[in-house]
Design a protein around this motif. Sequence first.
Motif, PDB file in Angstrom:
ATOM      1  N   LEU A   1       0.826  -1.206   0.000  1.00  0.00           N
ATOM      2  CA  LEU A   1       0.000   0.000   0.000  1.00  0.00           C
ATOM      3  C   LEU A   1       0.862   1.259   0.000  1.00  0.00           C
ATOM      4  CD1 LEU A   1      -2.783  -1.041   2.545  1.00  0.00           C
ATOM      5  CD2 LEU A   1      -2.980  -0.886   0.063  1.00  0.00           C
ATOM      6  N   GLU A   2       1.942   1.221   0.782  1.00  0.00           N
ATOM      7  CA  GLU A   2       2.829   2.380   0.819  1.00  0.00           C
ATOM      8  C   GLU A   2       3.502   2.604  -0.527  1.00  0.00           C
ATOM      9  OE1 GLU A   2       6.853   3.865   3.159  1.00  0.00           O
ATOM     10  OE2 GLU A   2       5.738   2.123   3.864  1.00  0.00           O
ATOM     11  N   ALA A   3       3.919   1.512  -1.176  1.00  0.00           N
ATOM     12  CA  ALA A   3       4.521   1.647  -2.507  1.00  0.00           C
ATOM     13  C   ALA A   3       3.521   2.224  -3.499  1.00  0.00           C
ATOM     14  CB  ALA A   3       5.024   0.282  -2.991  1.00  0.00           C
ATOM     15  N   GLU A   4       2.273   1.828  -3.386  1.00  0.00           N
ATOM     16  CA  GLU A   4       1.245   2.365  -4.267  1.00  0.00           C
ATOM     17  C   GLU A   4       1.034   3.853  -4.014  1.00  0.00           C
ATOM     18  OE1 GLU A   4      -1.420   2.135  -7.367  1.00  0.00           O
ATOM     19  OE2 GLU A   4      -0.073   0.574  -6.616  1.00  0.00           O
ATOM     20  N   ARG A   5       1.062   4.237  -2.726  1.00  0.00           N
ATOM     21  CA  ARG A   5       0.856   5.651  -2.398  1.00  0.00           C
ATOM     22  C   ARG A   5       2.012   6.519  -2.880  1.00  0.00           C
ATOM     23  NH1 ARG A   5      -0.668   3.648   2.798  1.00  0.00           N
ATOM     24  NH2 ARG A   5       1.348   4.318   3.583  1.00  0.00           N
ATOM     25  N   THR A   6       3.218   6.012  -2.743  1.00  0.00           N
ATOM     26  CA  THR A   6       4.391   6.828  -3.068  1.00  0.00           C
ATOM     27  C   THR A   6       4.850   6.679  -4.515  1.00  0.00           C
ATOM     28  OG1 THR A   6       5.845   5.026  -2.311  1.00  0.00           O
ATOM     29  CG2 THR A   6       5.198   6.691  -0.687  1.00  0.00           C
ATOM     30  N   ARG A   7       4.180   5.809  -5.294  1.00  0.00           N
ATOM     31  CA  ARG A   7       4.632   5.609  -6.676  1.00  0.00           C
ATOM     32  C   ARG A   7       4.503   6.890  -7.484  1.00  0.00           C
ATOM     33  NH1 ARG A   7       1.863   0.672  -9.431  1.00  0.00           N
ATOM     34  NH2 ARG A   7       2.989  -0.280  -7.686  1.00  0.00           N
ATOM     35  N   GLU A   8       3.377   7.562  -7.338  1.00  0.00           N
ATOM     36  CA  GLU A   8       3.172   8.794  -8.099  1.00  0.00           C
ATOM     37  C   GLU A   8       4.164   9.874  -7.677  1.00  0.00           C
ATOM     38  OE1 GLU A   8      -0.368  12.066  -8.998  1.00  0.00           O
ATOM     39  OE2 GLU A   8      -0.767  10.252  -7.820  1.00  0.00           O
ATOM     40  N   GLU A   9       4.391  10.010  -6.362  1.00  0.00           N
ATOM     41  CA  GLU A   9       5.347  11.007  -5.894  1.00  0.00           C
ATOM     42  C   GLU A   9       6.755  10.686  -6.374  1.00  0.00           C
ATOM     43  OE1 GLU A   9       4.960  11.116  -1.731  1.00  0.00           O
ATOM     44  OE2 GLU A   9       2.889  11.871  -1.737  1.00  0.00           O
ATOM     45  N   ALA A  10       7.126   9.404  -6.360  1.00  0.00           N
ATOM     46  CA  ALA A  10       8.463   9.028  -6.840  1.00  0.00           C
ATOM     47  C   ALA A  10       8.603   9.322  -8.326  1.00  0.00           C
ATOM     48  CB  ALA A  10       8.721   7.542  -6.570  1.00  0.00           C
ATOM     49  N   ALA A  11       7.528   9.079  -9.100  1.00  0.00           N
ATOM     50  CA  ALA A  11       7.575   9.372 -10.528  1.00  0.00           C
ATOM     51  C   ALA A  11       7.731  10.873 -10.762  1.00  0.00           C
ATOM     52  CB  ALA A  11       6.313   8.851 -11.215  1.00  0.00           C
ATOM     53  N   LEU A  12       7.036  11.686  -9.972  1.00  0.00           N
ATOM     54  CA  LEU A  12       7.179  13.136 -10.113  1.00  0.00           C
ATOM     55  C   LEU A  12       8.580  13.589  -9.743  1.00  0.00           C
ATOM     56  CD1 LEU A  12       3.767  14.342  -8.636  1.00  0.00           C
ATOM     57  CD2 LEU A  12       4.454  14.323 -11.034  1.00  0.00           C
ATOM     58  N   ARG A  13       9.154  12.996  -8.688  1.00  0.00           N
ATOM     59  CA  ARG A  13      10.525  13.368  -8.319  1.00  0.00           C
ATOM     60  C   ARG A  13      11.507  12.990  -9.415  1.00  0.00           C
ATOM     61  NH1 ARG A  13       9.104  11.678  -3.025  1.00  0.00           N
ATOM     62  NH2 ARG A  13      10.043   9.644  -3.396  1.00  0.00           N
TER      63      ARG A  13
ATOM     64  N   VAL B   1       7.307  19.010   4.517  1.00  0.00           N
ATOM     65  CA  VAL B   1       6.151  18.337   5.127  1.00  0.00           C
ATOM     66  C   VAL B   1       5.872  17.017   4.408  1.00  0.00           C
ATOM     67  CG1 VAL B   1       3.677  18.527   5.557  1.00  0.00           C
ATOM     68  CG2 VAL B   1       5.161  20.494   5.926  1.00  0.00           C
ATOM     69  N   GLN B   2       6.007  17.003   3.108  1.00  0.00           N
ATOM     70  CA  GLN B   2       5.769  15.776   2.338  1.00  0.00           C
ATOM     71  C   GLN B   2       6.733  14.670   2.745  1.00  0.00           C
ATOM     72  OE1 GLN B   2       6.929  15.849  -1.862  1.00  0.00           O
ATOM     73  NE2 GLN B   2       4.964  14.923  -2.384  1.00  0.00           N
ATOM     74  N   GLU B   3       8.000  14.991   2.864  1.00  0.00           N
ATOM     75  CA  GLU B   3       8.998  13.987   3.226  1.00  0.00           C
ATOM     76  C   GLU B   3       8.802  13.523   4.663  1.00  0.00           C
ATOM     77  OE1 GLU B   3      11.837  11.286   2.781  1.00  0.00           O
ATOM     78  OE2 GLU B   3      11.086  12.583   1.174  1.00  0.00           O
ATOM     79  N   ALA B   4       8.468  14.458   5.571  1.00  0.00           N
ATOM     80  CA  ALA B   4       8.269  14.081   6.968  1.00  0.00           C
ATOM     81  C   ALA B   4       7.066  13.157   7.126  1.00  0.00           C
ATOM     82  CB  ALA B   4       8.092  15.332   7.826  1.00  0.00           C
ATOM     83  N   LEU B   5       5.973  13.424   6.409  1.00  0.00           N
ATOM     84  CA  LEU B   5       4.803  12.547   6.484  1.00  0.00           C
ATOM     85  C   LEU B   5       5.112  11.185   5.876  1.00  0.00           C
ATOM     86  CD1 LEU B   5       1.877  14.984   5.620  1.00  0.00           C
ATOM     87  CD2 LEU B   5       2.469  14.021   7.834  1.00  0.00           C
ATOM     88  N   THR B   6       5.891  11.163   4.796  1.00  0.00           N
ATOM     89  CA  THR B   6       6.274   9.888   4.201  1.00  0.00           C
ATOM     90  C   THR B   6       7.102   9.060   5.181  1.00  0.00           C
ATOM     91  OG1 THR B   6       6.269  10.871   1.981  1.00  0.00           O
ATOM     92  CG2 THR B   6       7.463   8.798   2.266  1.00  0.00           C
ATOM     93  N   ASN B   7       8.054   9.694   5.868  1.00  0.00           N
ATOM     94  CA  ASN B   7       8.861   8.974   6.853  1.00  0.00           C
ATOM     95  C   ASN B   7       8.011   8.485   8.021  1.00  0.00           C
ATOM     96  OD1 ASN B   7      11.171   9.349   5.355  1.00  0.00           O
ATOM     97  ND2 ASN B   7      11.819  11.165   6.473  1.00  0.00           N
ATOM     98  N   ALA B   8       7.040   9.297   8.446  1.00  0.00           N
ATOM     99  CA  ALA B   8       6.174   8.878   9.547  1.00  0.00           C
ATOM    100  C   ALA B   8       5.329   7.672   9.146  1.00  0.00           C
ATOM    101  CB  ALA B   8       5.269  10.036   9.978  1.00  0.00           C
ATOM    102  N   ALA B   9       4.791   7.695   7.932  1.00  0.00           N
ATOM    103  CA  ALA B   9       3.996   6.553   7.477  1.00  0.00           C
ATOM    104  C   ALA B   9       4.843   5.299   7.350  1.00  0.00           C
ATOM    105  CB  ALA B   9       3.338   6.881   6.139  1.00  0.00           C
TER     106      ALA B   9
END
Length: 385
Positions: free
Chosen positions: A130-142, A255-263
């Motif tokens: 689930l986490e990979a699915e959530r962060t896939r779009e953000e990783a693609a944008l980065r 904030v985006q990176e901090a929330l990602t690390n918290a999740a």
Amino acid sequence: MAHEGGVGPLDYGLMVVGTLTLAAHRVAPRVVLAVTTVCLTGLVLHAEPSTTAAFPVLGAVHGAAHKGHRLLAGAASAVFLVGFFAAAPGADDIVERTLLLTGWFVCAVATGVAGKTWQAYLRQSEERALEAERTREEAALRRAGEERLRIARELHDSLTHSISIVKLQAGVAIHLARKRGEEIPPALLAIQEASGEAMRELRATLDVLRTDEPTGSPALLVERARAAGLAVELTVTGRERPLSPALDRAAYRIVQEALTNAARHAGGPALVSVRLGYGERELVLRIEDDGVAAPGRPTVEGTGLTGMRERVGALGGRLWAGPRDGGGFAVRVELPIEGGAAGVDGGGAADDGGAVGDGDAADDGGGRAVVAGRAGPGARERERA
């Protein structure tokens, strides 16, 4: 036991209560373990030490161990085995049967622990998916942003310098021709005009490639995190007002990176708090969670914290990140608002050491070449003129 005789109403009651209690083993495993153990131990002590009386206790022990109560499961096993042996200590096969039941109880505890471990592994695998699915779009944008910056640097290094030199030389030649009263060749004027237009178009292209605008606001990030199942609270203090693009972009990414690390690292039931403090001269960001991080455990910085530190440093701010005293992890960032308005974006949008290379030429509107950086050939004659 009823077929063999010697069983009274009390024994029937102990059988029924100790067995039917197992129906609630998922809801109250410890209560079920206690009731079943007491009832069946009382049964073997009152009636006879029958091996079949151990089966309900085995089920209760397995259920308790599966829920994580290994010590209680072992204690209940020991209580029943002692009662089983004490029911007929002089029997010929009591020692053999007690040892056999001991092996069964050990297996019940082991299978319960193994089942709990396996389910925890499955849950972690699902969470990672689930986490990979959530962060896939953000990783693609980065990755897309990094590729744009790489292309911008390549174009800057390979084309901008050369075009600026061409425009500079054409401007110097036109200036010298006018000084000497000679007729300016049309081809030279065309070169100057075309090179100037190419410079303007290339600058516009580089600006587009270097665009790395945030895709929302910290409030939108909090909403996304809540939708993904993370418990997040947002608090805004001070006079909220528009910030410079560089500062707004840095706050969003932090904030985006901090929330990602918290999740990823705080743990499932952790509560995350995001605080934005708008001061007169600085913006303060605080992202804290009450997760599994311990104060005595050293923090190993990954690429996320490193990039966060680079962004803060580029804006002249301060960052602190590490475990909290009461448990959990905290990130505190102080960004000067005046420094953020200076135009530094920390992401490659501004050039380091001269945006258009050594010898960047531009037209001042009067046909003269104005040079920024190192002077090229003919610059001294142009300056004297």
